[in-house]
Design an enzyme around this catalytic site. Sequence first.
Site, short mmCIF file in Angstrom:
data_model
loop_
_atom_site.label_atom_id
_atom_site.label_comp_id
_atom_site.label_asym_id
_atom_site.label_seq_id
_atom_site.Cartn_x
_atom_site.Cartn_y
_atom_site.Cartn_z
N ARG A 138 0.82 -1.22 0.00
CA ARG A 138 0.00 0.00 0.00
C ARG A 138 0.85 1.27 0.00
O ARG A 138 0.68 2.15 -0.84
CB ARG A 138 -0.92 0.01 1.24
CG ARG A 138 -1.93 -1.11 1.33
CD ARG A 138 -2.93 -1.10 0.20
NE ARG A 138 -3.66 0.15 0.10
CZ ARG A 138 -4.15 0.63 -1.04
NH1 ARG A 138 -3.95 -0.01 -2.17
NH2 ARG A 138 -4.83 1.76 -1.06
N CYS A 289 2.01 6.54 10.77
CA CYS A 289 1.05 7.51 10.25
C CYS A 289 0.40 8.28 11.39
O CYS A 289 0.19 9.49 11.30
CB CYS A 289 -0.01 6.81 9.40
SG CYS A 289 -0.90 5.49 10.24
#
Length: 481
Positions: A138, A289
Amino acid sequence: MTVNDDSFTNWKTREEIAESMIPIIGKLHRERDVTILLHSRSLVNKSVVSILKTHRFARQIAGEELSVTETMPFLQALTTLDLGPSQIDIGMLAATYKTDDRGLSVQEFTAGAVAGATGANKVERSAPRDVVLYGFGRIGRLVARLLIEKAGSGNGLRLRAIVVRGGGEQDLVKRASLLRRDSIHGQFQGTITVDEANGTIVANGNTIKVIYANDPSEVDYTAYGINDAILIDNTGKWRDREGLSKHLRPGIDKVVLTAPGKGDVPNIVHGVNHDTIKPDERVLSCASCTTNAIVPPLKAMDDEFGVLRGHVETVHSFTNDQNLLDNYHKADRRGRSAPLNMVITETGAASAVAKALPELKAPITGSSIRVPVPDVSIAILSLRLGRETTREEVLEYLRDVSLHSPLKRQIDFTTAPDAVSMDFVGSRHASIVDAGATKVDGDNAILYLWYDNEFGYSCQVIRVVQHVSGVEYPTYPAPAV
């Protein structure tokens, strides 16, 4: 003529102006490595409608809509200047010009505002720097899209290779297809072809070698003409210095991890501590993140109000680490079906704050709930502040940070009353302050911070790579410090 006719005529006029902006923006980017921004949003390779929508979105953060009739004169002024590689925000030029009382023309004002990027002051273009992606999941594919998008004039970062484990028949075609189409982030902006004979993917003219290996020790990158490269490890398999140093093979100069680093590996959040990277540091991490989402607003709040303690609760989209259906998983709860359940789990983001922001002495705790959405998460940051304040003061301060501070590429701001998670797919900011959800009571503040945990994080990774490679070009007008 009716009001509706007036509105339509106005739209067509603005459409025509936006259309004329596109070749100017493209030429500046292609020939001079100049990226045109509008309130920190790139206008490079954008359509007419996208340019108009970006101008309209300015009302969410600046309080009023911008028109292309206001920004076009500044864009035209830039074409007359001897510009070097830089990022220039025409939204900020237009906004600051309104408040300037010197009586300057647009041309004079623009020349002064971007003087650091012109003539003898301009930055020299960097020689192309090779980049290798180790892993193509991803994050790897989104980082690849960003590298290809930012190739510009051919200077700067250049994606040379990806390293993956062999996947059998038609492996190359399938990997190219995953780069071309993404269920969340949409179609790749450009063309992709596959050269199976040479084992390469050609994306917008960038030839990317696909190298098959089961371990870093199997690859000699110089055999592919790759030298002094930055390798981005997207696998997360190795997270300490010893493991990541396996990548320091012939042809590789530095290793950047897209996961939290362990031990003495520096955890870098661009905008907060990227300037602490030592020139001779060869192994570093871009943290997680969620760490990237909470650390910039934490720093901003601590700078202005002081933070005594805090707790972060992340409501996080599910990831490939979870199971599609109930099955064995080494971690508690993560074995249960991700698309069907809310799953309580842990987050290391709170403890990682200390690595990225050591000057913050406040204890920060954290936990996480994985929920059945494929992308975009929200961090609920509950803070005990060093002084009492009001909701209005906090929001005005964070709006100003998102517009004018060195954190404006990390922190975005929205006042949309009906904002939901899908609205932030593709956001390039590390986090977006939801003004409508913010709560303040005396010395207690609760911030709701949206973040695209895939694309927004990938943008932060690219910023770190640009910094360590020396191709992080200055932004004008310069943000307030």
